[in-house]
Design a protein around this motif. Structure first.
Motif, mmCIF file in Angstrom:
data_model
loop_
_atom_site.group_PDB
_atom_site.id
_atom_site.type_symbol
_atom_site.label_atom_id
_atom_site.label_comp_id
_atom_site.label_asym_id
_atom_site.label_seq_id
_atom_site.Cartn_x
_atom_site.Cartn_y
_atom_site.Cartn_z
ATOM 1 N N UNK A 91 -7.250 77.673 1.106
ATOM 2 C CA UNK A 91 -6.211 76.743 1.547
ATOM 3 C C UNK A 91 -5.133 76.581 0.489
ATOM 4 N N UNK A 92 -5.549 76.561 -0.766
ATOM 5 C CA UNK A 92 -4.582 76.434 -1.855
ATOM 6 C C UNK A 92 -3.667 77.653 -1.921
ATOM 7 N N UNK A 93 -4.188 78.811 -1.502
ATOM 8 C CA UNK A 93 -3.399 80.045 -1.520
ATOM 9 C C UNK A 93 -2.484 80.176 -0.308
ATOM 10 N N UNK A 94 -2.500 79.184 0.562
ATOM 11 C CA UNK A 94 -1.576 79.194 1.691
ATOM 12 C C UNK A 94 -2.191 79.491 3.039
ATOM 13 N N UNK A 95 -3.495 79.787 3.069
ATOM 14 C CA UNK A 95 -4.171 79.968 4.359
ATOM 15 C C UNK A 95 -4.378 78.605 5.011
ATOM 16 N N UNK A 96 -4.451 78.580 6.328
ATOM 17 C CA UNK A 96 -4.615 77.338 7.071
ATOM 18 C C UNK A 96 -5.834 77.442 7.980
ATOM 19 N N UNK A 97 -6.647 76.392 7.984
ATOM 20 C CA UNK A 97 -7.811 76.384 8.856
ATOM 21 C C UNK A 97 -7.371 76.050 10.283
ATOM 22 N N UNK A 98 -7.624 76.976 11.215
ATOM 23 C CA UNK A 98 -7.283 76.756 12.626
ATOM 24 C C UNK A 98 -8.429 76.058 13.343
ATOM 25 N N UNK A 107 -26.789 81.596 15.860
ATOM 26 C CA UNK A 107 -26.783 81.142 14.479
ATOM 27 C C UNK A 107 -25.548 81.575 13.716
ATOM 28 N N UNK A 108 -24.419 81.679 14.410
ATOM 29 C CA UNK A 108 -23.179 82.156 13.795
ATOM 30 C C UNK A 108 -22.161 81.023 13.725
ATOM 31 N N UNK A 109 -21.513 80.894 12.569
ATOM 32 C CA UNK A 109 -20.426 79.945 12.396
ATOM 33 C C UNK A 109 -19.303 80.644 11.628
ATOM 34 N N UNK A 110 -18.137 80.666 12.215
ATOM 35 C CA UNK A 110 -17.011 81.413 11.656
ATOM 36 C C UNK A 110 -15.817 80.484 11.524
ATOM 37 N N UNK A 111 -15.108 80.573 10.406
ATOM 38 C CA UNK A 111 -13.856 79.841 10.227
ATOM 39 C C UNK A 111 -12.705 80.744 10.631
ATOM 40 N N UNK A 112 -11.839 80.233 11.492
ATOM 41 C CA UNK A 112 -10.655 80.988 11.896
ATOM 42 C C UNK A 112 -9.483 80.493 11.056
ATOM 43 N N UNK A 113 -8.896 81.386 10.265
ATOM 44 C CA UNK A 113 -7.815 81.030 9.344
ATOM 45 C C UNK A 113 -6.502 81.655 9.772
ATOM 46 N N UNK A 114 -5.419 80.896 9.652
ATOM 47 C CA UNK A 114 -4.079 81.450 9.815
ATOM 48 C C UNK A 114 -3.609 81.977 8.469
ATOM 49 N N UNK A 115 -2.985 83.141 8.468
ATOM 50 C CA UNK A 115 -2.531 83.741 7.211
ATOM 51 C C UNK A 115 -1.281 83.013 6.735
ATOM 52 N N UNK A 116 -0.973 83.090 5.441
ATOM 53 C CA UNK A 116 0.232 82.426 4.928
ATOM 54 C C UNK A 116 1.492 82.907 5.634
ATOM 55 N N UNK A 117 2.433 82.018 5.793
ATOM 56 C CA UNK A 117 3.679 82.335 6.491
ATOM 57 C C UNK A 117 4.356 83.540 5.855
#
Length: 395
Positions: A91-98, A107-117
């Motif tokens: 998140x500090x590097x500019x990625x955003x948690x969607x 048993x799967x858990x995945x974070x979907x991230x938006x890439x930096x603008x």
């Protein structure tokens, strides 16, 4: 060979009128690249490149190439195995948690991230790998149908084969009401939405004797439908629906999220059957067919010759009819089809039959049913033989 059947063989995006509007048709490009005879595997490989380039170009708002040169959902990455501190660095590097995508059945858990603008997907992948070297990072890559209904006159009704009561799951586009299923659920925007490809696959299952089918639509109206996360979610639903066999007529690249989902389904006792695709033997190995334990299926024509456009996997289990045959479209009309898409459901039905009768010995039962083709014994063209050779509907 006419242009429309050529497109069908290559498993182009636009598997019916609905997905055609979403993905676009490149029949003209096929004609330019391979002419009328599909003479060489090199030309098949070039058509594959043209197909993917056109797909991304036509849907730039939703799709882009990832770091491996594969089409994927634009601007998003999937992250597994990251603790809170790792997520904070991203998140500090500019990625955003969607969103957090959970598949509790697997048993799967995945974070979907938006890439930096302003960053491309490929660059963002490299950066995130550098930030989180221990995490599993993947683009949400796309998986395309491996066959298409062609134009032609309707066929006449014929009775289905021996009934098979073992529950079979289908991950594809949605079938129409003319191909009834016990349960149907969507895993994409606008899903479930009936399409020709999903209807054809389910119609073949029904004709081959399947009586308990559950179907998951991973396309809907989403230009980036058929992605790895949607298929993983559909696999989790298949477990909840107690499907013992899952038929997948979609092909794409190796993906860690999908691979984990396949392993989890197998660990829960389900057998996955998948088509090897229609990009020719020079194409990269197709997935999910290439994952260990998945039954990889190729196709033969009416004279039991391997389809020239059949793709490849890291292993090959069986062949089944995939040409010179009919399947029902979304309107319920039986029309000619061609492609490995239509071989996979036939093997799925016979696998379900073997499971119901032979239990733990189902693989030996299925091997005993296979008719050896080509050179004696297992081979890379037909696998361990032809399954369901009498399942082809021709009228």
């Amino acid at each position: 060979m006419a242009a429309a059947p050529a497109a069908a063989q290559l498993g182009l995006p636009g598997i019916d009128q609905t997905l055609g509007r979403v993905r676009g048709s490149i029949d003209g490009l096929v004609d330019q690249a391979v002419g009328t005879r599909l003479e060489t595997v090199e030309r098949l490989a070039s058509v594959r490149t043209l197909r993917l380039d056109r797909l991304v170009r036509d849907h730039r708002e939703a799709i882009e190439f990832d770091g491996d040169g594969q089409p994927a959902r634009r601007g998003e990455l999937l992250l597994e195995g990251a603790d809170d501190a790792s997520l904070a660095r991203a998140l500090q590097a500019g990625f955003t948690l969607i969103a957090r995508e959970d598949v509790p059945e697997l048993g799967i858990s995945v974070l979907r991230l938006a890439v930096p603008a302003g960053q491309s997907l490929a660059r963002a992948q490299r950066e995130l790998h550098g930030l989180l070297p221990g995490a599993t990072i993947a683009a949400d890559q796309l998986y395309l149908a491996s066959g298409k209904a062609a134009a032609g006159s309707p066929g006449k009704a014929v009775p289905p084969l021996e009934a098979v009561s073992t529950r079979i799951g289908v991950i594809d586009g949605a079938p129409a009401a003319s191909a009834p299923v016990a349960a149907l659920r969507g895993f994409a925007r606008g899903a479930p939405l009936a399409c020709d490809h999903g209807s054809a696959v389910v119609s073949l299952l029904l004709h081959a004797g399947a009586s308990q089918i559950v179907a998951a639509d991973v396309y809907g109206t989403d230009p980036a439908g058929g992605n790895a996360m949607a298929i993983a979610q559909a696999l989790g639903w298949m477990v909840a629906q107690q499907a013992r066999v899952v038929s997948i007529s979609l092909v794409g690249p190796r993906n860690p999220v999908l691979e984990r989902a396949i392993k989890a389904v197998q660990a829960r006792g389900a057998v996955v059957v998948a088509a090897v695709g229609n990009d020719g033997p020079a194409a990269p190995p197709s997935f999910p067919a290439s994952y260990p334990g998945v039954l990889a299926v190729t196709a033969v024509d009416g004279r039991n010759r391997a389809l020239i456009e059949a793709g490849r996997a890291l292993h090959l289990d069986y062949a089944a009819p995939g040409a010179d045959m009919l399947a029902a479209n979304a309107a319920g009309v039986w029309k000619p089809v061609r492609g490995t898409s239509f071989a996979a459901p036939l093997v799925a039905v016979r696998t379900a039959h073997a499971l119901s009768g032979a239990g733990a010995r189902w693989q030996a039962e299925l091997d005993g049913e296979a008719h050896d083709l080509g050179r004696r014994g297992p081979d890379p063209v037909f696998g361990r033989g032809l399954i369901c050779g009498l399942c082809r509907r021709t009228r």
